[in-house]
Design a protein around this motif. Sequence first.
Motif, PDB file in Angstrom:
ATOM      1  N   ASN A  81       0.840  -1.207   0.000  1.00  0.00           N
ATOM      2  CA  ASN A  81       0.000   0.000   0.000  1.00  0.00           C
ATOM      3  C   ASN A  81       0.870   1.251   0.000  1.00  0.00           C
ATOM      4  N   GLN A  82       1.971   1.151  -0.725  1.00  0.00           N
ATOM      5  CA  GLN A  82       2.970   2.221  -0.774  1.00  0.00           C
ATOM      6  C   GLN A  82       3.216   2.597  -2.233  1.00  0.00           C
ATOM      7  N   PRO A  83       3.024   3.854  -2.626  1.00  0.00           N
ATOM      8  CA  PRO A  83       3.259   4.234  -4.025  1.00  0.00           C
ATOM      9  C   PRO A  83       4.740   4.181  -4.372  1.00  0.00           C
ATOM     10  N   THR A  84       5.024   3.836  -5.606  1.00  0.00           N
ATOM     11  CA  THR A  84       6.408   3.754  -6.074  1.00  0.00           C
ATOM     12  C   THR A  84       6.774   4.873  -7.042  1.00  0.00           C
ATOM     13  N   GLY A  85       5.799   5.645  -7.467  1.00  0.00           N
ATOM     14  CA  GLY A  85       6.071   6.693  -8.440  1.00  0.00           C
ATOM     15  C   GLY A  85       6.207   6.180  -9.859  1.00  0.00           C
ATOM     16  N   TYR A  86       5.782   4.950 -10.101  1.00  0.00           N
ATOM     17  CA  TYR A  86       5.888   4.393 -11.455  1.00  0.00           C
ATOM     18  C   TYR A  86       4.846   5.016 -12.371  1.00  0.00           C
ATOM     19  N   LYS A  87       5.301   5.481 -13.542  1.00  0.00           N
ATOM     20  CA  LYS A  87       4.414   6.041 -14.557  1.00  0.00           C
ATOM     21  C   LYS A  87       4.848   5.501 -15.913  1.00  0.00           C
ATOM     22  N   GLN A  88       3.875   5.253 -16.757  1.00  0.00           N
ATOM     23  CA  GLN A  88       4.169   4.762 -18.097  1.00  0.00           C
ATOM     24  C   GLN A  88       3.480   5.676 -19.102  1.00  0.00           C
ATOM     25  N   ASN A  89       4.065   6.860 -19.269  1.00  0.00           N
ATOM     26  CA  ASN A  89       3.510   7.871 -20.158  1.00  0.00           C
ATOM     27  C   ASN A  89       4.221   7.937 -21.497  1.00  0.00           C
ATOM     28  N   GLY A  90       5.094   6.969 -21.753  1.00  0.00           N
ATOM     29  CA  GLY A  90       5.809   6.954 -23.011  1.00  0.00           C
ATOM     30  C   GLY A  90       7.110   7.737 -22.941  1.00  0.00           C
ATOM     31  N   ALA A  91       7.868   7.665 -24.037  1.00  0.00           N
ATOM     32  CA  ALA A  91       9.157   8.362 -24.131  1.00  0.00           C
ATOM     33  C   ALA A  91       9.271   9.069 -25.468  1.00  0.00           C
ATOM     34  N   ILE A  92       9.638  10.350 -25.414  1.00  0.00           N
ATOM     35  CA  ILE A  92       9.924  11.142 -26.600  1.00  0.00           C
ATOM     36  C   ILE A  92      11.430  11.118 -26.812  1.00  0.00           C
ATOM     37  N   PRO A 224       5.651  12.870 -20.985  1.00  0.00           N
ATOM     38  CA  PRO A 224       6.501  11.693 -21.183  1.00  0.00           C
ATOM     39  C   PRO A 224       7.945  11.957 -20.762  1.00  0.00           C
ATOM     40  N   VAL A 225       8.687  10.884 -20.612  1.00  0.00           N
ATOM     41  CA  VAL A 225      10.135  10.970 -20.491  1.00  0.00           C
ATOM     42  C   VAL A 225      10.687  11.566 -21.786  1.00  0.00           C
ATOM     43  N   VAL A 226      11.737  12.347 -21.678  1.00  0.00           N
ATOM     44  CA  VAL A 226      12.395  12.914 -22.861  1.00  0.00           C
ATOM     45  C   VAL A 226      13.822  12.387 -22.930  1.00  0.00           C
ATOM     46  N   MET A 227      14.136  11.717 -24.035  1.00  0.00           N
ATOM     47  CA  MET A 227      15.498  11.273 -24.301  1.00  0.00           C
ATOM     48  C   MET A 227      16.103  12.291 -25.254  1.00  0.00           C
ATOM     49  N   GLY A 228      16.993  13.128 -24.738  1.00  0.00           N
ATOM     50  CA  GLY A 228      17.553  14.198 -25.539  1.00  0.00           C
ATOM     51  C   GLY A 228      18.693  13.726 -26.420  1.00  0.00           C
ATOM     52  N   MET A 232      21.817  12.994 -22.780  1.00  0.00           N
ATOM     53  CA  MET A 232      20.960  13.837 -21.952  1.00  0.00           C
ATOM     54  C   MET A 232      19.526  13.305 -21.910  1.00  0.00           C
ATOM     55  N   TYR A 233      18.882  13.424 -20.746  1.00  0.00           N
ATOM     56  CA  TYR A 233      17.486  13.025 -20.604  1.00  0.00           C
ATOM     57  C   TYR A 233      16.795  13.944 -19.606  1.00  0.00           C
ATOM     58  N   ILE A 234      15.469  13.978 -19.695  1.00  0.00           N
ATOM     59  CA  ILE A 234      14.659  14.846 -18.838  1.00  0.00           C
ATOM     60  C   ILE A 234      13.455  14.057 -18.356  1.00  0.00           C
ATOM     61  N   VAL A 235      13.170  14.147 -17.070  1.00  0.00           N
ATOM     62  CA  VAL A 235      11.986  13.485 -16.522  1.00  0.00           C
ATOM     63  C   VAL A 235      11.221  14.471 -15.648  1.00  0.00           C
ATOM     64  N   GLY A 236       9.907  14.351 -15.664  1.00  0.00           N
ATOM     65  CA  GLY A 236       9.088  15.115 -14.748  1.00  0.00           C
ATOM     66  C   GLY A 236       9.185  14.527 -13.350  1.00  0.00           C
ATOM     67  N   THR A 237       9.199  15.390 -12.340  1.00  0.00           N
ATOM     68  CA  THR A 237       9.324  14.914 -10.960  1.00  0.00           C
ATOM     69  C   THR A 237       8.190  15.385 -10.063  1.00  0.00           C
ATOM     70  N   GLY A 238       7.136  15.962 -10.651  1.00  0.00           N
ATOM     71  CA  GLY A 238       6.025  16.410  -9.830  1.00  0.00           C
ATOM     72  C   GLY A 238       4.992  17.132 -10.656  1.00  0.00           C
ATOM     73  N   ALA A 239       3.884  17.467 -10.011  1.00  0.00           N
ATOM     74  CA  ALA A 239       2.772  18.120 -10.695  1.00  0.00           C
ATOM     75  C   ALA A 239       2.942  19.632 -10.760  1.00  0.00           C
ATOM     76  N   ASP A 240       4.026  20.150 -10.210  1.00  0.00           N
ATOM     77  CA  ASP A 240       4.228  21.602 -10.142  1.00  0.00           C
ATOM     78  C   ASP A 240       5.281  22.063 -11.140  1.00  0.00           C
ATOM     79  N   ASN A 241       5.287  21.420 -12.313  1.00  0.00           N
ATOM     80  CA  ASN A 241       6.245  21.762 -13.365  1.00  0.00           C
ATOM     81  C   ASN A 241       7.689  21.545 -12.931  1.00  0.00           C
ATOM     82  N   SER A 242       7.909  20.522 -12.115  1.00  0.00           N
ATOM     83  CA  SER A 242       9.255  20.188 -11.672  1.00  0.00           C
ATOM     84  C   SER A 242       9.836  19.092 -12.567  1.00  0.00           C
ATOM     85  N   PHE A 243      11.121  19.231 -12.866  1.00  0.00           N
ATOM     86  CA  PHE A 243      11.807  18.282 -13.732  1.00  0.00           C
ATOM     87  C   PHE A 243      13.199  18.010 -13.198  1.00  0.00           C
ATOM     88  N   ALA A 244      13.819  16.984 -13.750  1.00  0.00           N
ATOM     89  CA  ALA A 244      15.237  16.728 -13.511  1.00  0.00           C
ATOM     90  C   ALA A 244      15.891  16.464 -14.849  1.00  0.00           C
TER      91      ALA A 244
END
Length: 348
Positions: A81-92, A224-228, A232-244
């Motif tokens: 009953n613990q979220p893992t943060g897994y998302k499958q939104n595809g990769a650009i 989606p995940v971005v493969m630059g 280089m790569y970019i992933v979203g890390t939250g609902a507040d327009n946060s990325f890494a």
Amino acid sequence: MKEFTIVGGGIAGASIAYHLAKKGHSVTVFDRFDQGQATFASAGIICPWTSQRRNKKWYRLVQEGARYYPAFINELERTTNQPTGYKQNGAICLFKDDRIQQLAYERISAKQADSPEMGSVTKMSKEDVKAMHPFLTDYYPAVFVEGGGQIDGESLLTSLKKGVLAHGGKWLTDDVDPSDCEGTVIYTAGAWAREFHDQPAVRHQRAELLHFQLDKDANSADTPVVMGLGPMYIVGTGADNSFAIGTTHEKTEAFSVTPSQENKAYLHHEAERYFPDVAIDDHHVSVGLRPFTRDSLPFIGYNDDNIYVVNGLGSTGLTAGPVIGREVADFLSGEDTSLDLADYGYYE
């Protein structure tokens, strides 16, 4: 029931412990929580099909890892009953020009027959890219891989630890010498493995990830995940327009996890390249020490001291870690495995 002691609580150790405990074995994990543990400083991209690496043993491992992920996450989250943060939104996957885009499309699409879990593969125009990821530059054409996903490493480790405990295992923060442990010892110490064993030979790289926020109103939670370009790569890390954005690759013998101002500036510049039309607010830099073994192929097998070693997962630890846990647990329980683990039990 067998007794297992696991030294090292990163993704490999935690996953092995979880799968062994689930089978009813006696499991104790010793995790001293070293700063710089690679799992905590990884983007967690699950999209091995786009790689251009030609090592077939490595590809079989990460391919099976991606295939296992949805069922593994479903079971783990139901158990804990613990979220893992897994998302499958595809990769650009961005490319320099239309010619390279076409070559990449053909290369990636050719893997679909053996990997139906990767979903559809489609070419994207620059306009398509902008429509799917409004913040992203429209300078590059892309290929979209429907099955691409991401996992939050810290959340996954928290869930795995909870799963180990739920199945009767123990999780201790003590430091321990593997030779003093009871039962079958599984050594998963990552970059720190050389403290007790020279084989397999382990080296490590410092990898830095810049976390930042975009000054935009739209919600970025489902991008989606971005493969630059390049590494280089970019992933979203939250609902507040946060990325890494990442990552740097620095070969080192040191274990410093102090962020480099030079690398921070470099990653910020790269972020501006991919988000040219929006203000970027830097938050922090995370640093991980990624372990590598020969040919950047993970080592899975016994060493000369009859200790079972898993190491060298490198930059694909979060892709391969869960399925390695499943396979090692099956093997050490005397059961058939899906992968031939002899492929990974090499020496220099």
